[in-house]
Write a protein that holds these residues in place. Structure first.
Motif, short mmCIF file in Angstrom:
data_model
loop_
_atom_site.label_atom_id
_atom_site.label_comp_id
_atom_site.label_asym_id
_atom_site.label_seq_id
_atom_site.Cartn_x
_atom_site.Cartn_y
_atom_site.Cartn_z
N ASN A 256 15.02 47.47 -79.47
CA ASN A 256 13.66 47.93 -79.22
C ASN A 256 12.61 46.98 -79.79
O ASN A 256 12.72 46.56 -80.94
CB ASN A 256 13.45 49.32 -79.80
CG ASN A 256 14.30 50.36 -79.12
OD1 ASN A 256 14.97 50.08 -78.13
ND2 ASN A 256 14.27 51.57 -79.64
N ALA A 257 11.60 46.70 -78.97
CA ALA A 257 10.45 45.90 -79.42
C ALA A 257 9.15 46.70 -79.34
O ALA A 257 8.33 46.65 -80.25
CB ALA A 257 10.34 44.63 -78.59
N ARG A 258 8.95 47.45 -78.25
CA ARG A 258 7.71 48.23 -78.13
C ARG A 258 7.60 49.24 -79.27
O ARG A 258 6.51 49.52 -79.78
CB ARG A 258 7.65 48.94 -76.78
CG ARG A 258 7.53 48.01 -75.60
CD ARG A 258 7.21 48.78 -74.32
NE ARG A 258 8.19 49.81 -74.01
CZ ARG A 258 9.30 49.59 -73.28
NH1 ARG A 258 9.56 48.38 -72.80
NH2 ARG A 258 10.14 50.59 -73.02
N GLU A 259 8.75 49.78 -79.68
CA GLU A 259 8.75 50.73 -80.78
C GLU A 259 8.20 50.11 -82.07
O GLU A 259 7.62 50.79 -82.91
CB GLU A 259 10.17 51.25 -81.01
CG GLU A 259 10.27 52.33 -82.08
CD GLU A 259 11.71 52.75 -82.34
OE1 GLU A 259 11.91 53.76 -83.03
OE2 GLU A 259 12.64 52.06 -81.85
N ALA A 260 8.39 48.79 -82.21
CA ALA A 260 7.88 48.10 -83.40
C ALA A 260 6.36 48.23 -83.49
O ALA A 260 5.79 48.37 -84.58
CB ALA A 260 8.28 46.63 -83.35
N LEU A 261 5.68 48.18 -82.35
CA LEU A 261 4.23 48.33 -82.35
C LEU A 261 3.83 49.73 -82.80
O LEU A 261 2.85 49.91 -83.53
CB LEU A 261 3.67 48.04 -80.96
CG LEU A 261 3.87 46.60 -80.46
CD1 LEU A 261 3.36 46.46 -79.03
CD2 LEU A 261 3.15 45.61 -81.37
N ILE A 287 7.80 39.44 -84.30
CA ILE A 287 6.76 38.86 -85.14
C ILE A 287 5.55 38.47 -84.30
O ILE A 287 4.40 38.74 -84.65
CB ILE A 287 7.31 37.64 -85.91
CG1 ILE A 287 8.40 38.07 -86.89
CG2 ILE A 287 6.19 36.91 -86.66
CD1 ILE A 287 9.13 36.91 -87.56
N ARG A 288 5.81 37.84 -83.16
CA ARG A 288 4.71 37.44 -82.27
C ARG A 288 3.96 38.65 -81.73
O ARG A 288 2.73 38.64 -81.66
CB ARG A 288 5.28 36.59 -81.13
CG ARG A 288 4.28 36.25 -80.01
CD ARG A 288 3.04 35.56 -80.52
NE ARG A 288 3.34 34.28 -81.14
CZ ARG A 288 2.43 33.51 -81.73
NH1 ARG A 288 1.17 33.90 -81.77
NH2 ARG A 288 2.76 32.38 -82.29
N ALA A 300 7.29 38.04 -92.95
CA ALA A 300 8.62 38.06 -92.34
C ALA A 300 9.66 37.90 -93.45
O ALA A 300 9.50 37.07 -94.34
CB ALA A 300 8.76 36.93 -91.33
N TYR A 301 10.71 38.69 -93.38
CA TYR A 301 11.78 38.63 -94.38
C TYR A 301 12.94 37.86 -93.78
O TYR A 301 13.65 38.35 -92.90
CB TYR A 301 12.20 40.04 -94.77
CG TYR A 301 12.95 40.15 -96.09
CD1 TYR A 301 13.83 39.16 -96.51
CD2 TYR A 301 12.77 41.25 -96.91
CE1 TYR A 301 14.51 39.25 -97.70
CE2 TYR A 301 13.45 41.37 -98.13
CZ TYR A 301 14.32 40.37 -98.51
OH TYR A 301 14.99 40.47 -99.71
N GLY A 336 4.17 33.48 -86.06
CA GLY A 336 2.97 34.18 -86.49
C GLY A 336 2.99 34.72 -87.91
O GLY A 336 2.02 35.34 -88.34
N ALA A 337 4.06 34.50 -88.67
CA ALA A 337 4.13 35.02 -90.03
C ALA A 337 3.20 34.25 -90.95
O ALA A 337 3.17 33.01 -90.92
CB ALA A 337 5.56 34.95 -90.57
#
Length: 360
Positions: A256-261, A287-288, A300-301, A336-337
Motif C-alpha cells: 500500500n502507498a495511498r494508505e501512507a498519505l 518518500i516522494r 527516512a529510516y 525527498g528525505a
C-alpha cells in the motif's frame, strides 16, 4: 525538407548513434546540439552542477543502550554497530560530534528478566533510555537527542502495546506511550518519536506533553512504518522480536502507498512536527509521495536490514561499500528525505571528512 542531420557535414556530429546521416547530434530532438557529457568532464564540473548533496548534519545515528558498566558489545548481525552502556555514551557522543553528526536516536535494550507485560521500563523515570538521556544532556548538550517512544523493547511479549487474548490493544495502550514520552522529555529528550503505529498515539502524546508544559517539544512520528522483513537485525540488536505472531495488524502492508498519505495526514492533524518513512530503500516512491504532499521535515529510516545487506556483500567482495552506500543515501535524499536515520552515519561522515565519499 531533408532532416537537419542530413544537411550537416558528417564531421558536425561524430558523437551521434554511429554518426550516420539522419542521426540527431547528441541524440536529442529538442536540443539537437546537446552534449550532456560536457558537464561531466571533470570532478570540478561534476561538483558544480551536482543536484543532490549530502552532509553529516543530514544524518541521525541510532544508538542501542544496554544495562551494565563498561560494555561495548558488537551486534552480530550488524557489523560496526554496538550495544553501549550509559557510561560509554559520552565517548560515542564525542566521536559523533567530531565527525559532524548532530543527532542521535536512542533505543533501550533490556534483559528478559527486566521486561513485563506492560512494558513499564519504557516509562520508568530511572529506565535505561531515561538515564542515557540525562547523561548525554549533561555531557553533550549540543547533541540533538531523539528518543524512540515505544513499548516493544520493554514488553515480555515483544509487542508495541498491551496484549489481551493474543490481540494488541490500541486505545488501552495509548496512555502508556504518552507516559513514556513524558518521562523521556523530563529526562532530556529534545524530540520524541512514537514508533508503535497505534492509531491516535501522536494525539495522546501531544496532549500529555502540552498538559505538562512541554509545548515546544517536537514529535517525530513514525507515520509510515511498514511490516518489513528488513527489521530482522534491529530485533537482534534491541532484543525486541515478538514472542508470538507478528506486527502486521498495526504496521502497514508493503503493498500500500495511498494508505501512507492517510497515515501521515492523521499524524499531522494530531500534532506531528516531523514525518518518517520506514524502511527507506524499498519505499522511495512513498518518500516522494509524502514530499509532494506535506511541507513538514521528512525523515527516512535506512533500516538495519538495508545496512546489513551492504555490509555482508562488501565483506564478501561483491560490492564496493562506499560507492554502494553513496548511491543508496543519495537515492533517499533525491526521493525527498530531509534527514536520514542510518547505521552508516559514522562511515559516511568519515568519508565526507577525508574527501573520499565522492570519489569513484
Amino acid at each position: 525538407m531533408r532532416p537537419l542531420a542530413a544537411r550537416l557535414p558528417r564531421e558536425n556530429f561524430p558523437y551521434g548513434k554511429g554518426g550516420e546521416p539522419g542521426d540527431v547530434p547528441g541524440g536529442s530532438m529538442s536540443d539537437p546540439f546537446a552534449r550532456l557529457r560536457r558537464l561531466r568532464a571533470s570532478e570540478a564540473l561534476r561538483t558544480l552542477v551536482r543536484e543532490t548533496t549530502l552532509d553529516a548534519a543530514d544524518l541521525v545515528y541510532p544508538i542501542f543502550v544496554t544495562e551494565g558498566q563498561g560494555i561495548r558489545r558488537e551486534v552480530p548481525s550488524m557489523p560496526g554497530v554496538f550495544q553501549l552502556t550509559v557510561d560509554r555514551l559520552p565517548y560515542e557522543a564525542e566521536e559523533l560530534l567530531q565527525l559532524g553528526i548532530r543527532a542521535v536516536i536512542l533505543f533501550g535494550v533490556l534483559p528478559p528478566e527486566r521486561k513485563d507485560e506492560r512494558g513499564s521500563g519504557a516509562y520508568d523515570p530511572d529506565g535505561i533510555v531515561q538515564r542515557a538521556l540525562r547523561e548525554l544532556k549533561r555531557t553533550h548538550p549540543e547533541l540533538v537527542l531523539i528518543a524512540d517512544t515505544c513499548l516493544c523493547e520493554y514488553t515480555s511479549h515483544g509487542h508495541c502495546g498491551l496484549v489481551e487474548d493474543g490481540k494488541v490493544l490500541n486505545d488501552a495502550s495509548l496512555p502508556l506511550h504518552a507516559a513514556a514520552a513524558l518521562s523521556q522529555v523530563q529526562a532530556g529528550a529534545d524530540v520524541v518519536a512514537p514508533s508503535s503505529m497505534m492509531d491516535g498515539v501522536v494525539a495522546a502524546i501531544r496532549s500529555t506533553l502540552n498538559e505538562h508544559g512541554f509545548t515546544d517539544v517536537p514529535i517525530l512520528a513514525y507515520s509510515v512504518k511498514y511490516a518489513s522483513a528488513f527489521y530482522g537485525p534491529f530485533r537482534d540488536a534491541a532484543q525486541s522480536a515478538p514472542a508470538f505472531g507478528d506486527r502486521r495488524t498495526y504496521q502497514m502492508d508493503p503493498a500500500n502507498a495511498r494508505e501512507a498519505l492517510r497515515e501521515a495526514e492523521a499524524d499531522v492533524a494530531q500534532g506531528a512536527d516531523l514525518l518518517m518513512v520506514k524502511p527507506a530503500l524499498a519505499y522511495l516512491d512513498v518518500i516522494r509521495l509524502l514530499r509532494e504532499r506535506f511541507p513538514h521535515p521528512l525523515v527516512a529510516y535506512n533500516v538495519s536490514g538495508e545496512y546489513s545487506m551492504v555490509k555482508a556483500a562488501a565483506r564478501l567482495g561483491w560490492l564496493d561499500e562506499r560507492r554502494t552506500v553513496r548511491e543508496i543515501l543519495l537515492g533517499i535524499r533525491r526521493a525527498g528525505a530531509d534527514l536520514i536515520i542510518t547505521y552508516h552515519a559514522k562511515d559516511v561522515a568519515r568519508w565526507l571528512k577525508d574527501g573520499s565519499f565522492w570519489e569513484g
